[in-house]
Scaffold this motif. Structure first.
Motif, PDB file in Angstrom:
ATOM      1  N   LYS A  23     -70.323 -50.152  79.846  1.00  0.00           N
ATOM      2  CA  LYS A  23     -71.357 -51.020  79.269  1.00  0.00           C
ATOM      3  C   LYS A  23     -72.589 -50.224  78.840  1.00  0.00           C
ATOM      4  CE  LYS A  23     -71.846 -55.335  80.400  1.00  0.00           C
ATOM      5  NZ  LYS A  23     -72.166 -56.578  81.096  1.00  0.00           N
ATOM      6  N   GLY A  24     -72.751 -49.027  79.366  1.00  0.00           N
ATOM      7  CA  GLY A  24     -73.938 -48.236  79.042  1.00  0.00           C
ATOM      8  C   GLY A  24     -75.156 -48.774  79.771  1.00  0.00           C
ATOM      9  N   LEU A  25     -76.241 -48.028  79.688  1.00  0.00           N
ATOM     10  CA  LEU A  25     -77.467 -48.379  80.396  1.00  0.00           C
ATOM     11  C   LEU A  25     -78.673 -48.209  79.481  1.00  0.00           C
ATOM     12  CD1 LEU A  25     -76.530 -46.515  83.664  1.00  0.00           C
ATOM     13  CD2 LEU A  25     -76.916 -48.985  83.494  1.00  0.00           C
ATOM     14  N   ILE A  26     -79.755 -48.843  79.855  1.00  0.00           N
ATOM     15  CA  ILE A  26     -81.025 -48.728  79.138  1.00  0.00           C
ATOM     16  C   ILE A  26     -81.890 -47.713  79.870  1.00  0.00           C
ATOM     17  CG2 ILE A  26     -83.165 -49.966  78.567  1.00  0.00           C
ATOM     18  CD1 ILE A  26     -81.451 -52.530  78.341  1.00  0.00           C
ATOM     19  N   LEU A  27     -82.655 -46.947  79.116  1.00  0.00           N
ATOM     20  CA  LEU A  27     -83.695 -46.106  79.688  1.00  0.00           C
ATOM     21  C   LEU A  27     -85.032 -46.743  79.329  1.00  0.00           C
ATOM     22  CD1 LEU A  27     -82.464 -42.524  78.780  1.00  0.00           C
ATOM     23  CD2 LEU A  27     -81.979 -43.882  80.812  1.00  0.00           C
ATOM     24  N   VAL A  28     -85.934 -46.821  80.307  1.00  0.00           N
ATOM     25  CA  VAL A  28     -87.275 -47.347  80.057  1.00  0.00           C
ATOM     26  C   VAL A  28     -88.267 -46.215  80.295  1.00  0.00           C
ATOM     27  CG1 VAL A  28     -87.667 -48.252  82.403  1.00  0.00           C
ATOM     28  CG2 VAL A  28     -88.825 -49.309  80.468  1.00  0.00           C
ATOM     29  N   ALA A  29     -89.348 -46.216  79.502  1.00  0.00           N
ATOM     30  CA  ALA A  29     -90.295 -45.110  79.566  1.00  0.00           C
ATOM     31  C   ALA A  29     -91.718 -45.597  79.312  1.00  0.00           C
ATOM     32  CB  ALA A  29     -89.920 -44.066  78.525  1.00  0.00           C
ATOM     33  N   ALA A  30     -92.669 -44.739  79.682  1.00  0.00           N
ATOM     34  CA  ALA A  30     -94.082 -45.021  79.415  1.00  0.00           C
ATOM     35  C   ALA A  30     -94.436 -44.687  77.977  1.00  0.00           C
ATOM     36  CB  ALA A  30     -94.967 -44.227  80.372  1.00  0.00           C
ATOM     37  N   ASP A  31     -93.726 -43.724  77.399  1.00  0.00           N
ATOM     38  CA  ASP A  31     -93.956 -43.359  76.003  1.00  0.00           C
ATOM     39  C   ASP A  31     -92.697 -42.676  75.465  1.00  0.00           C
ATOM     40  OD1 ASP A  31     -94.191 -40.405  76.473  1.00  0.00           O
ATOM     41  OD2 ASP A  31     -95.999 -41.034  77.531  1.00  0.00           O
ATOM     42  N   TYR A  32     -92.633 -42.525  74.161  1.00  0.00           N
ATOM     43  CA  TYR A  32     -91.438 -41.988  73.508  1.00  0.00           C
ATOM     44  C   TYR A  32     -91.104 -40.579  73.979  1.00  0.00           C
ATOM     45  CZ  TYR A  32     -88.128 -40.832  69.769  1.00  0.00           C
ATOM     46  OH  TYR A  32     -87.017 -40.446  69.064  1.00  0.00           O
ATOM     47  N   SER A  33     -92.113 -39.804  74.333  1.00  0.00           N
ATOM     48  CA  SER A  33     -91.838 -38.428  74.766  1.00  0.00           C
ATOM     49  C   SER A  33     -90.922 -38.386  75.986  1.00  0.00           C
ATOM     50  CB  SER A  33     -93.145 -37.674  75.052  1.00  0.00           C
ATOM     51  OG  SER A  33     -93.766 -38.178  76.218  1.00  0.00           O
ATOM     52  N   GLN A  34     -90.896 -39.460  76.782  1.00  0.00           N
ATOM     53  CA  GLN A  34     -90.037 -39.484  77.970  1.00  0.00           C
ATOM     54  C   GLN A  34     -88.571 -39.774  77.648  1.00  0.00           C
ATOM     55  OE1 GLN A  34     -92.042 -42.249  80.669  1.00  0.00           O
ATOM     56  NE2 GLN A  34     -93.026 -40.516  81.688  1.00  0.00           N
ATOM     57  N   VAL A  35     -88.283 -40.308  76.473  1.00  0.00           N
ATOM     58  CA  VAL A  35     -86.888 -40.613  76.117  1.00  0.00           C
ATOM     59  C   VAL A  35     -86.357 -39.775  74.956  1.00  0.00           C
ATOM     60  CG1 VAL A  35     -86.836 -42.962  77.031  1.00  0.00           C
ATOM     61  CG2 VAL A  35     -87.540 -42.583  74.662  1.00  0.00           C
ATOM     62  N   VAL A  36     -87.234 -39.060  74.264  1.00  0.00           N
ATOM     63  CA  VAL A  36     -86.808 -38.354  73.045  1.00  0.00           C
ATOM     64  C   VAL A  36     -85.695 -37.345  73.314  1.00  0.00           C
ATOM     65  CG1 VAL A  36     -88.558 -36.518  73.089  1.00  0.00           C
ATOM     66  CG2 VAL A  36     -87.638 -37.325  70.896  1.00  0.00           C
ATOM     67  N   LEU A  38     -95.152 -46.494  86.879  1.00  0.00           N
ATOM     68  CA  LEU A  38     -94.047 -45.855  87.600  1.00  0.00           C
ATOM     69  C   LEU A  38     -93.487 -44.682  86.796  1.00  0.00           C
ATOM     70  CD1 LEU A  38     -92.016 -45.674  89.935  1.00  0.00           C
ATOM     71  CD2 LEU A  38     -90.644 -47.410  88.745  1.00  0.00           C
ATOM     72  N   CYS A  39     -93.214 -44.898  85.516  1.00  0.00           N
ATOM     73  CA  CYS A  39     -92.679 -43.812  84.679  1.00  0.00           C
ATOM     74  C   CYS A  39     -93.659 -42.644  84.602  1.00  0.00           C
ATOM     75  CB  CYS A  39     -92.354 -44.337  83.287  1.00  0.00           C
ATOM     76  SG  CYS A  39     -90.958 -45.480  83.244  1.00  0.00           S
ATOM     77  N   LYS A  40     -94.943 -42.949  84.509  1.00  0.00           N
ATOM     78  CA  LYS A  40     -95.947 -41.883  84.479  1.00  0.00           C
ATOM     79  C   LYS A  40     -95.970 -41.133  85.802  1.00  0.00           C
ATOM     80  CE  LYS A  40     -99.071 -43.882  81.058  1.00  0.00           C
ATOM     81  NZ  LYS A  40    -100.394 -44.475  80.834  1.00  0.00           N
ATOM     82  N   ALA A  41     -95.919 -41.849  86.924  1.00  0.00           N
ATOM     83  CA  ALA A  41     -95.932 -41.203  88.244  1.00  0.00           C
ATOM     84  C   ALA A  41     -94.715 -40.301  88.429  1.00  0.00           C
ATOM     85  CB  ALA A  41     -95.997 -42.254  89.351  1.00  0.00           C
TER      86      ALA A  41
END
Length: 183
Positions: free
Chosen positions: A49-62, A120-123
């Protein structure tokens, strides 16, 4: 908020629970295959099914996205969705693991505007895997206490914060083809 405990759980490959725009999410380090497999097992969710990634900003998922595959003429429409409650299905980088993509050539990512999740993503200094806090096919949980009751010790760290005001989980769409996976 005990960010040190969250960081330690994340580094140790443990599972975290945190509020998103509409429901609680379960997550872990997307770089840690054992942690992702643990999450899938706890949720009883198939890897396909795949998964989602969540981030504080695009730099965390790029690093998971084939950024250069996003055409220049589409970039504004792609990135104008964020930050917000919209998950975008984008071309996956060649080295993005199948345990995140479900074996597809795309990855689902969201830059959230929900402040507790952003904090949380930033921490953590990282994007995190984000899947609804529930067993597959069951209603999603919306409080920290419900997550603790349902999952117990399987979740190492639970954020005591409120979900956002959204009535439904994030929309999921492919901004390059306009296909909507979840309205």
């Amino acid at each position: 908020m005990d960010w040190q405990a969250a960081k330690q759980a994340f580094a140790d490959g443990e599972l975290l629970a945190y509020p998103t725009e509409a429901v609680f999410g379960l997550g872990c380090d997307p770089r840690n295959e054992a942690a992702v497999q643990k999450l899938l097992q706890v949720k009883q969710r198939p890897v396909e099914k795949g998964l989602i990634l969540v981030a504080a900003d695009y730099s965390q998922v790029v690093r998971y996205v084939a950024d250069l595959a996003i055409p220049q003429d589409k970039r504004f429409s792609v990135f104008s969705h964020w930050p917000g409650p919209v998950t975008l299905v984008l071309p996956a980088a060649d080295d993005t693991p199948a345990w995140l993509t479900g074996g597809r050539r795309q990855i689902a990512v969201r830059v959230t505007a929900h402040e507790p999740t952003r904090q949380l993503c930033k921490a953590l200094g990282s994007a995190i895997v984000s899947t609804s806090a529930n067993l597959t096919g069951q209603p999603s949980l919306t409080t920290a206490s419900a997550v603790r009751e349902a999952f117990g010790d399987a979740i190492a760290w639970v954020m005591d914060a409120e979900v956002g005001g959204a009535a439904t989980p994030s929309r999921i769409l492919d901004p390059l083809t306009q296909e909507v996976y979840r309205a």
